[in-house]
Scaffold this motif. Structure first.
Motif, PDB file in Angstrom:
ATOM      1  N   SER A 130      40.601  32.834  21.266  1.00 40.25           N
ATOM      2  CA  SER A 130      40.815  32.057  22.483  1.00 40.25           C
ATOM      3  C   SER A 130      41.402  32.930  23.592  1.00 40.25           C
ATOM      4  CB  SER A 130      41.747  30.879  22.187  1.00 40.25           C
ATOM      5  OG  SER A 130      42.046  30.164  23.354  1.00 40.25           O
ATOM      6  N   ILE A 131      42.362  33.778  23.209  1.00 40.55           N
ATOM      7  CA  ILE A 131      42.974  34.696  24.185  1.00 40.55           C
ATOM      8  C   ILE A 131      41.941  35.665  24.717  1.00 40.55           C
ATOM      9  CG2 ILE A 131      44.639  36.566  24.467  1.00 40.55           C
ATOM     10  CD1 ILE A 131      46.426  35.079  22.447  1.00 40.55           C
ATOM     11  N   GLU A 132      41.104  36.214  23.812  1.00 44.54           N
ATOM     12  CA  GLU A 132      40.065  37.159  24.217  1.00 44.54           C
ATOM     13  C   GLU A 132      39.051  36.489  25.134  1.00 44.54           C
ATOM     14  OE1 GLU A 132      38.540  38.528  20.511  1.00 44.54           O
ATOM     15  OE2 GLU A 132      40.061  40.106  20.273  1.00 44.54           O
ATOM     16  N   ASP A 133      38.667  35.243  24.798  1.00 45.64           N
ATOM     17  CA  ASP A 133      37.718  34.504  25.647  1.00 45.64           C
ATOM     18  C   ASP A 133      38.308  34.255  27.023  1.00 45.64           C
ATOM     19  OD1 ASP A 133      35.897  34.439  23.605  1.00 45.64           O
ATOM     20  OD2 ASP A 133      36.365  32.384  22.966  1.00 45.64           O
ATOM     21  N   ARG A 134      39.596  33.873  27.045  1.00 41.34           N
ATOM     22  CA  ARG A 134      40.258  33.615  28.318  1.00 41.34           C
ATOM     23  C   ARG A 134      40.352  34.897  29.152  1.00 41.34           C
ATOM     24  NH1 ARG A 134      44.005  30.867  26.435  1.00 41.34           N
ATOM     25  NH2 ARG A 134      45.684  32.402  26.274  1.00 41.34           N
ATOM     26  N   GLN A 135      40.687  36.000  28.505  1.00 46.03           N
ATOM     27  CA  GLN A 135      40.772  37.280  29.209  1.00 46.03           C
ATOM     28  C   GLN A 135      39.407  37.707  29.738  1.00 46.03           C
ATOM     29  OE1 GLN A 135      42.564  39.763  26.189  1.00 46.03           O
ATOM     30  NE2 GLN A 135      44.645  39.358  26.928  1.00 46.03           N
ATOM     31  N   ARG A 136      38.352  37.437  28.934  1.00 47.28           N
ATOM     32  CA  ARG A 136      37.005  37.784  29.371  1.00 47.28           C
ATOM     33  C   ARG A 136      36.585  36.957  30.585  1.00 47.28           C
ATOM     34  NH1 ARG A 136      34.825  37.180  24.960  1.00 47.28           N
ATOM     35  NH2 ARG A 136      33.899  35.113  25.166  1.00 47.28           N
ATOM     36  N   LEU A 137      36.927  35.657  30.574  1.00 48.07           N
ATOM     37  CA  LEU A 137      36.600  34.795  31.707  1.00 48.07           C
ATOM     38  C   LEU A 137      37.357  35.221  32.962  1.00 48.07           C
ATOM     39  CD1 LEU A 137      36.490  31.240  30.074  1.00 48.07           C
ATOM     40  CD2 LEU A 137      34.577  32.506  31.070  1.00 48.07           C
ATOM     41  N   ILE A 138      38.632  35.599  32.775  1.00 45.70           N
ATOM     42  CA  ILE A 138      39.428  36.071  33.911  1.00 45.70           C
ATOM     43  C   ILE A 138      38.815  37.336  34.497  1.00 45.70           C
ATOM     44  CG2 ILE A 138      41.656  37.048  34.594  1.00 45.70           C
ATOM     45  CD1 ILE A 138      42.968  35.145  32.555  1.00 45.70           C
ATOM     46  N   ALA A 139      38.394  38.249  33.602  1.00 44.51           N
ATOM     47  CA  ALA A 139      37.774  39.499  34.049  1.00 44.51           C
ATOM     48  C   ALA A 139      36.462  39.222  34.788  1.00 44.51           C
ATOM     49  CB  ALA A 139      37.526  40.414  32.853  1.00 44.51           C
ATOM     50  N   GLN A 140      35.654  38.285  34.251  1.00 44.50           N
ATOM     51  CA  GLN A 140      34.404  37.922  34.910  1.00 44.50           C
ATOM     52  C   GLN A 140      34.670  37.310  36.279  1.00 44.50           C
ATOM     53  OE1 GLN A 140      32.397  35.312  32.194  1.00 44.50           O
ATOM     54  NE2 GLN A 140      31.672  36.961  30.864  1.00 44.50           N
ATOM     55  N   TYR A 141      35.680  36.454  36.342  1.00 49.58           N
ATOM     56  CA  TYR A 141      36.035  35.798  37.600  1.00 49.58           C
ATOM     57  C   TYR A 141      36.475  36.831  38.644  1.00 49.58           C
ATOM     58  CZ  TYR A 141      38.684  32.795  40.796  1.00 49.58           C
ATOM     59  OH  TYR A 141      39.185  32.159  41.906  1.00 49.58           O
ATOM     60  N   GLU A 142      37.354  37.747  38.240  1.00 46.54           N
ATOM     61  CA  GLU A 142      37.842  38.767  39.167  1.00 46.54           C
ATOM     62  C   GLU A 142      36.710  39.675  39.625  1.00 46.54           C
ATOM     63  OE1 GLU A 142      40.933  40.627  36.946  1.00 46.54           O
ATOM     64  OE2 GLU A 142      42.461  39.137  37.512  1.00 46.54           O
ATOM     65  N   GLN A 143      35.809  40.010  38.700  1.00 50.08           N
ATOM     66  CA  GLN A 143      34.668  40.859  39.046  1.00 50.08           C
ATOM     67  C   GLN A 143      33.733  40.132  40.019  1.00 50.08           C
ATOM     68  OE1 GLN A 143      32.294  42.099  35.713  1.00 50.08           O
ATOM     69  NE2 GLN A 143      31.223  43.682  36.861  1.00 50.08           N
ATOM     70  N   ALA A 144      33.526  38.830  39.786  1.00 59.54           N
ATOM     71  CA  ALA A 144      32.659  38.050  40.670  1.00 59.54           C
ATOM     72  C   ALA A 144      33.258  37.933  42.067  1.00 59.54           C
ATOM     73  CB  ALA A 144      32.421  36.665  40.076  1.00 59.54           C
ATOM     74  N   VAL A 145      34.586  37.738  42.142  1.00 55.86           N
ATOM     75  CA  VAL A 145      35.260  37.652  43.441  1.00 55.86           C
ATOM     76  C   VAL A 145      35.137  38.982  44.187  1.00 55.86           C
ATOM     77  CG1 VAL A 145      37.499  37.422  44.597  1.00 55.86           C
ATOM     78  CG2 VAL A 145      36.887  35.857  42.742  1.00 55.86           C
ATOM     79  N   LEU A 146      35.361  40.086  43.470  1.00 55.68           N
ATOM     80  CA  LEU A 146      35.255  41.411  44.087  1.00 55.68           C
ATOM     81  C   LEU A 146      33.836  41.662  44.597  1.00 55.68           C
ATOM     82  CD1 LEU A 146      36.493  44.152  44.749  1.00 55.68           C
ATOM     83  CD2 LEU A 146      35.924  44.904  42.426  1.00 55.68           C
ATOM     84  N   LYS A 147      32.842  41.287  43.779  1.00 54.58           N
ATOM     85  CA  LYS A 147      31.450  41.469  44.189  1.00 54.58           C
ATOM     86  C   LYS A 147      31.127  40.629  45.410  1.00 54.58           C
ATOM     87  CE  LYS A 147      26.705  41.287  42.460  1.00 54.58           C
ATOM     88  NZ  LYS A 147      25.826  40.908  41.321  1.00 54.58           N
ATOM     89  N   ALA A 148      31.637  39.390  45.445  1.00 60.53           N
ATOM     90  CA  ALA A 148      31.411  38.519  46.597  1.00 60.53           C
ATOM     91  C   ALA A 148      32.028  39.115  47.859  1.00 60.53           C
ATOM     92  CB  ALA A 148      31.990  37.131  46.324  1.00 60.53           C
ATOM     93  N   LYS A 149      33.232  39.689  47.734  1.00 57.58           N
ATOM     94  CA  LYS A 149      33.882  40.329  48.882  1.00 57.58           C
ATOM     95  C   LYS A 149      33.042  41.488  49.411  1.00 57.58           C
ATOM     96  CE  LYS A 149      38.762  39.336  47.901  1.00 57.58           C
ATOM     97  NZ  LYS A 149      40.091  39.938  47.599  1.00 57.58           N
ATOM     98  N   VAL A 150      32.517  42.301  48.492  1.00 58.90           N
ATOM     99  CA  VAL A 150      31.686  43.435  48.886  1.00 58.90           C
ATOM    100  C   VAL A 150      30.430  42.948  49.605  1.00 58.90           C
ATOM    101  CG1 VAL A 150      30.262  45.336  48.028  1.00 58.90           C
ATOM    102  CG2 VAL A 150      32.537  44.956  47.071  1.00 58.90           C
ATOM    103  N   GLU A 151      29.810  41.898  49.080  1.00 55.15           N
ATOM    104  CA  GLU A 151      28.595  41.358  49.690  1.00 55.15           C
ATOM    105  C   GLU A 151      28.877  40.791  51.073  1.00 55.15           C
ATOM    106  OE1 GLU A 151      27.283  38.594  46.776  1.00 55.15           O
ATOM    107  OE2 GLU A 151      26.358  40.115  45.500  1.00 55.15           O
ATOM    108  N   ILE A 152      30.010  40.100  51.226  1.00 56.36           N
ATOM    109  CA  ILE A 152      30.384  39.568  52.538  1.00 56.36           C
ATOM    110  C   ILE A 152      30.616  40.713  53.516  1.00 56.36           C
ATOM    111  CG2 ILE A 152      32.212  38.366  53.804  1.00 56.36           C
ATOM    112  CD1 ILE A 152      32.523  36.523  51.381  1.00 56.36           C
ATOM    113  N   ARG A 153      31.268  41.782  53.039  1.00 55.94           N
ATOM    114  CA  ARG A 153      31.508  42.950  53.884  1.00 55.94           C
ATOM    115  C   ARG A 153      30.191  43.575  54.330  1.00 55.94           C
ATOM    116  NH1 ARG A 153      34.484  45.363  50.662  1.00 55.94           N
ATOM    117  NH2 ARG A 153      36.518  44.891  51.578  1.00 55.94           N
ATOM    118  N   GLU A 154      29.251  43.720  53.387  1.00 57.16           N
ATOM    119  CA  GLU A 154      27.953  44.304  53.717  1.00 57.16           C
ATOM    120  C   GLU A 154      27.189  43.422  54.706  1.00 57.16           C
ATOM    121  OE1 GLU A 154      26.126  44.745  49.928  1.00 57.16           O
ATOM    122  OE2 GLU A 154      27.128  46.651  49.473  1.00 57.16           O
ATOM    123  N   GLU A 155      27.249  42.110  54.493  1.00 53.78           N
ATOM    124  CA  GLU A 155      26.568  41.174  55.386  1.00 53.78           C
ATOM    125  C   GLU A 155      27.163  41.246  56.787  1.00 53.78           C
ATOM    126  OE1 GLU A 155      23.509  38.574  55.977  1.00 53.78           O
ATOM    127  OE2 GLU A 155      24.056  39.428  54.034  1.00 53.78           O
TER     128      GLU A 155
END
Length: 252
Positions: A40-65
């Motif tokens: 459960s801890i590993e799944d939660r950590q993986r989801l947090i990592a995915q969320y942070e990565q998605a937010v970072l990617k969205a920021k980069v895309e907004i910057r590029e746009e």
């Protein structure tokens, strides 16, 4: 006496066996619980990592746009104004001074507007409704398609990171309309409903068959991002009837 002693021994052995079985069962349950807890801890950590990565990617895309838009505006608008000013100044005429002054004022206004747009963190500093209004104003200025924005009351995602994700999804929707929909109008509505924000983006374009593009990378990306922030997305479209995309966003 001997029978009684045997019964006592049997009872003792049986009791010992039951205790051993209970102990073994408890041991197995503890191990099983620990494994589930670790997973459960590993799944939660993986989801947090995915969320942070998605937010970072969205920021980069907004910057590029944003940079893409600023570059285009500098080339098409400010560059054209400066070329006209240069042309006027190369042929001095007292009657043209007013025209030159107006062109310079317009160039200054456009550059200030672009400077405002270059603030990459504006998606974090402004409300979702402000960001939507700014993006629609950009589209309106192009003259390609008319826009309408119905903002009903205060409606805001649970946190800044979620706002970044929604802002990027909104940009994607608008870009897709401009590139593919052949629409004349874009209708956007933001409203609170039962503890959620409902963001609707509709157009009167050519539409598409949703079952043929359901697995397209753009829609999959939108669905994944909405899932990460605890929301959902619905896409309704058909050939000749435009498209309506509705985002249900957890509200702060």
């Amino acid at each position: 006496m001997e029978t009684s002693s045997n019964e006592i021994i049997i009872a003792f052995l049986f009791g010992s066996l039951m205790l051993a079985l209970v102990g073994a069962f408890m041991f197995v349950m503890v191990i099983f619980y620990q494994k589930r807890k670790i997973k459960s801890i590993e799944d939660r950590q993986r989801l947090i990592a995915q969320y942070e990565q998605a937010v970072l990617k969205a920021k980069v895309e907004i910057r590029e746009e944003t940079l893409k838009y600023v570059g285009q505006e500098l080339h098409d608008n400010v560059g054209q104004l400066l070329s006209l000013i240069k042309l006027y100044l190369s042929r001095p005429d007292t009657k043209q001074k007013t025209d030159v002054k107006q062109l310079i004022d317009q160039a200054i206004t456009d550059i200030r507007s672009l400077s405002h747009d270059l603030n990459i963190n504006r998606v974090e500093q402004y409300s979702l409704s402000d960001f939507i209004a700014q993006e629609l104003n950009k589209v309106h200025k192009t003259g390609i398609v008319k826009t309408a924005f119905d903002n009903e009351g205060h409606c805001e995602p649970v946190n800044v990171q979620s706002r970044v994700m929604i802002s990027r999804i909104f940009q994607e929707c608008i870009n897709n309309i401009i590139k593919h929909a052949e629409a004349k109008h874009i209708f956007v509505k933001l409203a609170a409903e039962k503890g959620s924000c409902i963001l609707s983006i509709a157009d009167d374009g050519i539409g598409f068959e949703t079952n043929t593009v359901q697995n397209g990378s753009g829609l999959v990306n939108m669905h994944d991002r909405m899932k990460l922030i605890g929301g959902d997305i619905q896409v309704v479209s058909s050939l000749g009837n435009g498209t309506n995309i509705t985002l249900r966003i957890p509200q702060g």
